[in-house]
Design a protein around this motif. Structure first.
Motif, short mmCIF file in Angstrom:
data_model
loop_
_atom_site.label_atom_id
_atom_site.label_comp_id
_atom_site.label_asym_id
_atom_site.label_seq_id
_atom_site.Cartn_x
_atom_site.Cartn_y
_atom_site.Cartn_z
N ASP A 132 7.42 -3.48 -6.04
CA ASP A 132 7.24 -3.34 -7.49
C ASP A 132 5.81 -2.94 -7.87
O ASP A 132 5.57 -2.59 -9.03
N LYS A 133 4.89 -2.99 -6.95
CA LYS A 133 3.50 -2.61 -7.24
C LYS A 133 3.24 -1.12 -7.01
O LYS A 133 2.17 -0.62 -7.34
N ILE A 134 4.22 -0.41 -6.43
CA ILE A 134 4.07 1.03 -6.19
C ILE A 134 4.10 1.77 -7.52
O ILE A 134 4.95 1.51 -8.36
N GLN A 135 3.15 2.69 -7.69
CA GLN A 135 3.08 3.50 -8.90
C GLN A 135 3.34 4.96 -8.56
O GLN A 135 2.55 5.57 -7.85
N GLY A 136 4.43 5.49 -9.02
CA GLY A 136 4.76 6.89 -8.79
C GLY A 136 5.39 7.11 -7.43
O GLY A 136 6.10 6.25 -6.91
N SER A 137 5.10 8.26 -6.84
CA SER A 137 5.70 8.69 -5.57
C SER A 137 4.89 8.19 -4.38
O SER A 137 3.68 7.98 -4.49
N LEU A 138 5.55 8.04 -3.24
CA LEU A 138 4.87 7.71 -1.99
C LEU A 138 4.64 8.99 -1.20
O LEU A 138 5.49 9.90 -1.20
N MET A 139 3.51 9.06 -0.53
CA MET A 139 3.22 10.19 0.34
C MET A 139 2.36 9.74 1.51
O MET A 139 1.75 8.68 1.45
N VAL A 140 2.36 10.53 2.56
CA VAL A 140 1.47 10.29 3.69
C VAL A 140 0.52 11.49 3.75
O VAL A 140 0.94 12.63 3.52
N ARG A 141 -0.74 11.21 4.03
CA ARG A 141 -1.75 12.27 4.05
C ARG A 141 -2.91 11.89 4.94
O ARG A 141 -3.03 10.76 5.38
N ILE A 178 -4.50 4.16 -1.92
CA ILE A 178 -4.07 4.05 -0.53
C ILE A 178 -3.34 2.72 -0.41
O ILE A 178 -3.88 1.68 -0.79
N ILE A 179 -2.13 2.74 0.13
CA ILE A 179 -1.35 1.51 0.32
C ILE A 179 -1.54 0.99 1.74
O ILE A 179 -1.70 -0.21 1.95
N TRP A 180 -1.50 1.89 2.73
CA TRP A 180 -1.57 1.47 4.13
C TRP A 180 -2.36 2.48 4.93
O TRP A 180 -2.06 3.67 4.92
N VAL A 181 -3.38 2.03 5.62
CA VAL A 181 -4.08 2.82 6.63
C VAL A 181 -3.26 2.55 7.89
O VAL A 181 -3.33 1.47 8.47
N ILE A 182 -2.43 3.51 8.27
CA ILE A 182 -1.41 3.30 9.30
C ILE A 182 -2.04 2.77 10.60
O ILE A 182 -2.96 3.35 11.14
N GLY A 183 -1.49 1.64 11.04
CA GLY A 183 -1.96 1.01 12.26
C GLY A 183 -3.11 0.05 12.07
O GLY A 183 -3.55 -0.60 13.01
N TYR A 184 -3.62 -0.06 10.83
CA TYR A 184 -4.79 -0.90 10.59
C TYR A 184 -4.57 -1.93 9.49
O TYR A 184 -4.39 -3.10 9.78
N SER A 185 -4.61 -1.55 8.24
CA SER A 185 -4.55 -2.54 7.17
C SER A 185 -3.80 -2.00 5.96
O SER A 185 -3.88 -0.82 5.65
N ILE A 186 -3.11 -2.92 5.27
CA ILE A 186 -2.56 -2.56 3.97
C ILE A 186 -3.60 -2.86 2.90
O ILE A 186 -4.56 -3.61 3.15
N ASN A 187 -3.39 -2.30 1.75
CA ASN A 187 -4.24 -2.57 0.59
C ASN A 187 -3.87 -3.95 0.06
O ASN A 187 -2.69 -4.25 -0.15
N ASP A 188 -4.85 -4.79 -0.16
CA ASP A 188 -4.62 -6.16 -0.63
C ASP A 188 -3.82 -6.20 -1.93
O ASP A 188 -3.07 -7.15 -2.18
N LYS A 189 -3.95 -5.18 -2.76
CA LYS A 189 -3.26 -5.14 -4.05
C LYS A 189 -1.75 -5.04 -3.90
O LYS A 189 -1.01 -5.31 -4.84
N TYR A 190 -1.26 -4.63 -2.70
CA TYR A 190 0.17 -4.43 -2.48
C TYR A 190 0.78 -5.53 -1.61
O TYR A 190 1.96 -5.45 -1.25
N LYS A 191 0.00 -6.55 -1.29
CA LYS A 191 0.49 -7.59 -0.40
C LYS A 191 1.61 -8.40 -1.06
O LYS A 191 1.72 -8.47 -2.29
N ILE A 192 2.42 -9.00 -0.21
CA ILE A 192 3.50 -9.86 -0.67
C ILE A 192 2.92 -11.22 -1.02
O ILE A 192 2.09 -11.76 -0.30
N ASN A 193 3.36 -11.75 -2.16
CA ASN A 193 2.93 -13.09 -2.56
C ASN A 193 4.14 -13.86 -3.10
O ASN A 193 5.26 -13.38 -3.05
N LYS A 194 3.90 -15.03 -3.66
CA LYS A 194 5.00 -15.90 -4.12
C LYS A 194 5.80 -15.27 -5.26
O LYS A 194 6.96 -15.62 -5.49
N ASP A 195 5.22 -14.31 -5.98
CA ASP A 195 5.91 -13.66 -7.09
C ASP A 195 6.68 -12.41 -6.68
O ASP A 195 7.35 -11.80 -7.51
N THR A 196 6.59 -12.01 -5.42
CA THR A 196 7.26 -10.80 -4.94
C THR A 196 8.77 -10.94 -5.02
O THR A 196 9.33 -11.93 -4.56
#
Length: 173
Positions: A90-99, A144-162
């Motif tokens: 639910d935190k995704i805004q717009g389209s997803l892409m890889v780049r 940026i949501i995910w640096v593949i193989g390293y870290s996700i963006n903290d703003k998109y993490k799963i929490n108790k409200d997910t």
């Protein structure tokens, strides 16, 4: 290999390489054609260098074949492995892409409160400059949501409200 050594074995290049040994990580010199010498985390690397050109791609739910590997997006329970992560859909805004990375990219690594330049993140992780261009970034229209193989963006993490989880998995082909 003979052509490679002929291109760099001359007095000027030997002196340039010697002087490079006293420079900081990330310093490089172009020797001849596509041959580069670089200092990278206490190593001297001399190699043929060619800029990587991986193409961006929009992502859809299901399997996506991209220059960064096969990326699968699906709803489901929490996952966490090096090449599999779960985010709050639910935190995704717009389209997803890889780049590929772009100059000035920033994100908030998991567990941090503020933005960090992607370049600084890679330096902190001691990822060599030549490898940084090959690391895919999954993004939405704002971040940026995910640096593949390293870290996700903290703003998109799963929490108790997910309420809705999106799993992302990358398989390198």
């Amino acid at each position: 290999l003979e052509k490679f050594s002929e291109d760099i074995v001359n007095r000027t290049y030997v002196l340039d390489i010697y002087n490079l040994l006293f420079k900081k990580t990330g310093t490089y010199i172009n020797l001849s054609g596509e041959i580069r010498a670089e200092i990278s985390y206490e190593k001297l690397i001399i190699e043929k260098y060619k800029k990587v050109d991986l193409h961006s791609a929009y992502l859809k739910i299901g399997e996506n074949s991209t220059d960064f590997g096969k990326i699968t997006l699906k709803e489901g329970p929490f996952m966490k492995e090096k090449y599999s992560v779960s985010i709050d859909r639910d935190k995704i805004q717009g389209s997803l892409m890889v780049r590929m990375r772009k100059k000035g990219d920033k994100f908030t690594p998991l567990g941090m409160a503020g933005n960090k330049k992607l370049k600084d993140y890679f330096i902190d992780k001691k990822i060599e400059r030549k490898d940084r261009e090959k690391i895919g970034l999954i993004c939405d229209d704002t971040s940026i949501i995910w640096v593949i193989g390293y870290s996700i963006n903290d703003k998109y993490k799963i929490n108790k409200d997910t309420k809705n989880i999106l799993n992302m998995e990358v398989k390198h082909e």
